[in-house]
Motif scaffolding. Structure first.
Motif, PDB file in Angstrom:
ATOM      1  N   THR A   1       0.846  -1.187   0.000  1.00 37.10           N
ATOM      2  CA  THR A   1       0.000   0.000   0.000  1.00 37.10           C
ATOM      3  C   THR A   1       0.882   1.237   0.000  1.00 37.10           C
ATOM      4  O   THR A   1       1.807   1.329   0.819  1.00 37.10           O
ATOM      5  CB  THR A   1      -0.911   0.037   1.244  1.00 37.10           C
ATOM      6  N   ILE A   2       0.655   2.146  -0.925  1.00 36.58           N
ATOM      7  CA  ILE A   2       1.325   3.453  -0.947  1.00 36.58           C
ATOM      8  C   ILE A   2       0.236   4.516  -1.050  1.00 36.58           C
ATOM      9  O   ILE A   2      -0.469   4.575  -2.068  1.00 36.58           O
ATOM     10  CB  ILE A   2       2.307   3.600  -2.123  1.00 36.58           C
TER      11      ILE A   2
ATOM     12  N   MET B   1       4.842  -4.857   7.672  1.00 33.97           N
ATOM     13  CA  MET B   1       5.755  -3.740   7.912  1.00 33.97           C
ATOM     14  C   MET B   1       5.085  -2.456   7.459  1.00 33.97           C
ATOM     15  O   MET B   1       4.624  -2.371   6.315  1.00 33.97           O
ATOM     16  CB  MET B   1       7.075  -3.922   7.156  1.00 33.97           C
ATOM     17  N   SER B   2       5.008  -1.474   8.358  1.00 36.08           N
ATOM     18  CA  SER B   2       4.551  -0.146   7.954  1.00 36.08           C
ATOM     19  C   SER B   2       5.722   0.815   8.054  1.00 36.08           C
ATOM     20  O   SER B   2       6.561   0.709   8.958  1.00 36.08           O
ATOM     21  CB  SER B   2       3.375   0.332   8.805  1.00 36.08           C
ATOM     22  N   LEU B   3       5.789   1.728   7.110  1.00 32.39           N
ATOM     23  CA  LEU B   3       6.917   2.645   6.972  1.00 32.39           C
ATOM     24  C   LEU B   3       6.425   4.073   7.164  1.00 32.39           C
ATOM     25  O   LEU B   3       5.445   4.483   6.545  1.00 32.39           O
ATOM     26  CB  LEU B   3       7.535   2.470   5.580  1.00 32.39           C
ATOM     27  N   TRP B   4       7.127   4.815   8.022  1.00 32.34           N
ATOM     28  CA  TRP B   4       6.728   6.176   8.373  1.00 32.34           C
ATOM     29  C   TRP B   4       7.865   7.144   8.085  1.00 32.34           C
ATOM     30  O   TRP B   4       9.041   6.850   8.314  1.00 32.34           O
ATOM     31  CB  TRP B   4       6.353   6.246   9.846  1.00 32.34           C
ATOM     32  N   SER B   5       7.504   8.327   7.582  1.00 32.83           N
ATOM     33  CA  SER B   5       8.486   9.376   7.310  1.00 32.83           C
ATOM     34  C   SER B   5       7.750  10.697   7.113  1.00 32.83           C
ATOM     35  O   SER B   5       6.524  10.713   6.959  1.00 32.83           O
ATOM     36  CB  SER B   5       9.312   9.045   6.061  1.00 32.83           C
ATOM     37  N   SER B   6       8.517  11.786   7.103  1.00 31.69           N
ATOM     38  CA  SER B   6       7.930  13.111   6.839  1.00 31.69           C
ATOM     39  C   SER B   6       8.285  13.622   5.450  1.00 31.69           C
ATOM     40  O   SER B   6       7.835  14.699   5.055  1.00 31.69           O
ATOM     41  CB  SER B   6       8.423  14.114   7.886  1.00 31.69           C
TER      42      SER B   6
ATOM     43  N   ARG C   1       2.909   0.440   3.409  1.00 26.51           N
ATOM     44  CA  ARG C   1       2.616  -0.723   4.251  1.00 26.51           C
ATOM     45  C   ARG C   1       2.750  -1.951   3.379  1.00 26.51           C
ATOM     46  O   ARG C   1       2.278  -1.963   2.232  1.00 26.51           O
ATOM     47  CB  ARG C   1       1.210  -0.641   4.839  1.00 26.51           C
ATOM     48  N   VAL C   2       3.399  -2.993   3.903  1.00 30.73           N
ATOM     49  CA  VAL C   2       3.572  -4.235   3.154  1.00 30.73           C
ATOM     50  C   VAL C   2       3.152  -5.403   4.037  1.00 30.73           C
ATOM     51  O   VAL C   2       3.515  -5.457   5.219  1.00 30.73           O
ATOM     52  CB  VAL C   2       5.021  -4.431   2.680  1.00 30.73           C
TER      53      VAL C   2
END
Length: 384
Positions: free
Chosen positions: A223-224, A304-309, A294-295
């Motif tokens: 998911t993007i 796995m979820s990925l967070w950034s600004s 999110r994968v």
């Protein structure tokens, strides 16, 4: 009675300390080998009480391995790479590496800053990729701090001198890897400069949530939450257009298997990249940290979820893993055996003012904090 109360309080305090210690992540430090010119490369192992373990290598400030549990609590390494240092030295593939001074591509390896033209080293045809011929991924960083505790961490530092690969300014960079008790791995990049320069740092880990060497990631669900991509030309350089993903193979907003549309021959962008290798617009500018990907692996249950600004996310589907790489445990890595997700500024931003700015001036601090949160199906965190 007074002594009994004091003794009881002492016992409660000691029990609390023991409980805290039991939940504290650990950090150990060792040598991982030496470069051809004799530089010692260290590896720092961070382990939490659930058995999650991250190994961070000072060569390239790289994530060398990461053990996380599946839905049944079985641990597996979900990061591609090599078992020893020599593999990383013999072939540059950016496995787990910190990439910079400018992650992604700069057209013609050149840019103009404050009216002055700068020529960088070029390592992808006429263009510069991930910092040029000798990027941060090929440097031995200094381990400056290792911390135990609830959030065990290691901080590494590299000083890139003025003129390094053609970039202006002496840049001091720190990368801190931190592992928490709730199975969260955080990478915090911080950089300062002594004169105006450009900076874009990210991490280039190749992920396979089934476990490295576990075969294709094409059925892992990605998911993007990006509404558009920055399209590129045949050399993977942005052409200046921002195109909505709706109705295209690049639409991952609702989540879908990575491989569902990867063979869509009507997509010029997929043909250019031999698969997915493009930048998603996840925000119009830097914002508060939010989930950018999110994968989920349907077989192991790992999520796995990925967070950034950062406003951009480069998604690469492992298109150039060609079966000639023998990685960990003698596993052969083939096309589509991993994915890469890099939160960053848009590629070629220094030459595309409409994309924003990559400029860093003295007195300012560059930051990119990347957070990987691991769970299993249903958001349930499995303990080891």
């Amino acid at each position: 009675m007074k002594h009994a109360v004091m003794f009881g309080s002492f016992c409660l305090i000691m029990a609390g300390l023991a409980s805290t210690g039991a939940q504290a992540a650990e950090a150990t430090r060792a040598s991982f080998g030496h470069t051809a010119d004799g530089q010692n490369v260290e590896i720092v192992t961070l382990t939490n009480s659930r058995g999650v373990q991250a190994r961070v290598m000072s060569y390239g400030a790289s994530l060398q391995s990461l053990l996380v549990p599946d839905r049944d609590g079985h641990l597996a390494d979900v990061v591609l790479g090599y078992d020893d240092l020599q593999g990383y030295l013999d072939r540059r593939q950016y496995f787990g590496a910190t990439v910079g001074r400018y992650a992604n591509r700069i057209a013609h390896g050149s840019f103009t800053l404050d009216g002055k033209h700068y020529q960088l080293t070029r390592n992808e045809g006429p263009n510069s990729l991930h910092g040029g011929n000798q990027g941060f991924d090929q440097k031995v960083w200094q381990v400056v701090e290792v911390k135990q505790g609830p959030n065990a961490s290691v901080t590494l530092q590299y000083i890139s001198k003025d003129g390094d690969q053609g970039y202006p300014g002496t840049l001091t960079v720190k990368a801190t890897y931190q592992l928490s008790e709730d199975n969260q791995l955080k990478i915090a990049y911080v950089a300062t400069t002594d004169k105006p320069t450009i900076v874009n740092l990210s991490n280039h880990t190749y992920w396979n949530l089934a476990g490295e060497g576990g075969g294709t990631v094409m059925d892992q669900v990605l998911t993007i939450p990006g509404e558009a991509i920055t399209t590129v030309d045949a050399a993977s350089i942005p052409d200046g257009h921002i195109v909505p993903v709706a109705g295209t193979p690049y639409d991952f907003r609702a989540g879908k298997p990575i491989g569902r549309d990867i063979r869509d021959g009507s997509s010029q962008q997929l043909l250019f990249g031999h698969g997915y290798d493009m930048n998603w617009v996840v925000s119009s500018k830097e914002v508060e940290s939010h989930m950018v990907a999110r994968v989920q692996d349907p077989h192991s249950g790992r999520v796995m979820s990925l967070w950034s600004s950062k406003p951009g996310l480069q998604f690469y589907s492992g298109n150039f893993l060609d079966g000639t790489t023998v990685g960990k445990q003698h596993h052969i890595y083939r096309q589509g055996d991993a994915f890469v997700l890099e939160p960053q500024l848009f590629p070629d931003t220094p030459n595309r003012p409409a994309f924003g700015s990559a400029r860093l001036a003295p007195g300012e601090t560059y930051r990119n904090t990347i957070v990987y949160r691991f769970a299993t199906d249903g958001g349930r965190v499995v303990t080891h």
